[in-house]
Write an enzyme that holds these catalytic residues in place. Structure first.
Site, short mmCIF file in Angstrom:
data_model
loop_
_atom_site.label_atom_id
_atom_site.label_comp_id
_atom_site.label_asym_id
_atom_site.label_seq_id
_atom_site.Cartn_x
_atom_site.Cartn_y
_atom_site.Cartn_z
N LYS A 225 0.77 -1.17 -0.15
CA LYS A 225 -0.12 0.16 0.07
C LYS A 225 0.90 1.26 0.03
O LYS A 225 0.42 2.17 -0.60
CB LYS A 225 -0.93 0.00 1.10
CG LYS A 225 -1.86 1.32 1.15
CD LYS A 225 -2.82 1.56 0.19
CE LYS A 225 -3.23 2.84 0.19
NZ LYS A 225 -4.34 3.05 1.16
N LYS B 31 0.14 11.53 5.60
CA LYS B 31 0.41 10.71 6.35
C LYS B 31 1.08 9.25 5.81
O LYS B 31 2.10 8.85 6.26
CB LYS B 31 -0.80 10.02 7.00
CG LYS B 31 -0.77 8.86 8.01
CD LYS B 31 -0.99 7.59 7.51
CE LYS B 31 -2.66 7.59 7.32
NZ LYS B 31 -2.99 6.13 6.61
#
Length: 298
Positions: free
Chosen positions: A174, A242
């Site tokens: 990811k 993030k």
């Protein structure tokens, strides 16, 4: 009575709500918990059960799915006397679909195993549209047997579902996905400003570009955002900031250079510092416009 496993869903945000609803449509009994009362009402209207706490949601669940913003939130819902690990039954399967650091996933799997709870990390790609349409890409880390158990559930949520390796592997893939997406959006944003300043018909230009080698899922999904300057969040700059922190830190750990990724990470951080963190990540266009002398409204 259904023979399908009972599911608890923790985290009903932009992605979590439509994903939980897709499981309900597939015939699963879903008990959910989140901090926003309106999201619990939405779940109940869709046929799910709104729980008053994490403990209540997970106590009888065969499968627990979490979808929260970052590692601190995963740790907050997983640990402590009111968390998942303390209240889920032994033998339950915890599928964390949040995008967090690989190490957080590895640590969670170890802690849960001590209580007889199996864990998969299963972050997704596809954004809000992919969640609604149940066409997400799901990258999974964990044991093969647990993946096989989870697969029918994941097939109600996505189309590309792949076991990538042991615990933490899904998060690593990811992170790579978010690196590619950010660089791709930045390249598209730069092309948009270049085309507009050159006096080209932007919708026509993006259509022809998307039909050739420059085409991409990112351009398909985001070209209307670029054209209309509609940056309603499907995936917020705050969250991509993030994620870029995760990938740059992980790359540093393994000794992988990210020469372009590091620049784009700084551009995402800059956009966030300028107050655009709540906008969709296609708002990277605003950063290019500022650098190109455009007056940015709003």
């Amino acid at each position: 009575m259904s023979n399908l496993p009972k599911i608890a869903w923790i985290g009903l945000g932009i992605m979590g709500s439509p994903m939980a609803e897709n499981l309900i449509k597939a015939g699963y009994a879903v008990s959910g918990f989140t901090l926003e009362a309106d999201k619990l009402e939405r779940l109940a209207k869709a046929g799910g059960t709104a729980a008053a706490s994490i403990a209540e949601a997970v106590k009888d669940a065969d499968v627990i799915i979490t979808m929260v913003p970052a590692s601190p939130q995963v740790e907050a819902i997983a640990y402590g006397p009111d968390g998942i690990v303390a209240n889920a039954k032994s033998g339950a399967l915890l599928i964390d679909m949040s995008s967090i650091t690989p190490q957080t996933s590895i640590d969670l799997a170890k802690a849960a195993a001590d209580k007889g709870i199996r864990v998969l990390d299963a972050p997704v790609s596809g954004g809000e549209a992919g969640a609604i349409e149940a066409v997400l890409s799901i990258m999974v880390g964990g044991d093969q047997a647990d993946f096989d158990t989870a697969r029918p559930i994941l097939e109600a949520l996505g189309k590309t579902i792949v076991l990538c390796g042991p615990h933490g592997s899904g998060q690593t893939v990811k992170a790579a996905n978010q690196l590619i997406v950010a660089i791709n959006i930045q390249a598209c944003a730069e092309a948009v400003v270049f085309l507009e300043k050159s006096g080209v018909d932007l919708p026509a230009a993006l259509d022809v570009l998307n039909g050739g080698l420059a085409g991409s899922t990112v351009l398909t999904r985001k070209k209307d955002n670029f054209i209309s300057r509609d940056f309603k969040p499907g995936f917020r700059i705050d969250l991509h900031h993030k994620d870029m922190g995760i990938v740059t830190d992980a790359a540093r750990t393994v000794g992988a250079a990210l020469p372009v990724g590091s620049v784009v990470a700084n551009l995402v951080a800059s956009l966030r510092a300028q107050g655009d963190g709540s906008l969709d990540h296609s708002a990277l266009l605003r950063g290019v416009e500022r650098l190109s002398g455009h007056t940015i409204e709003g």
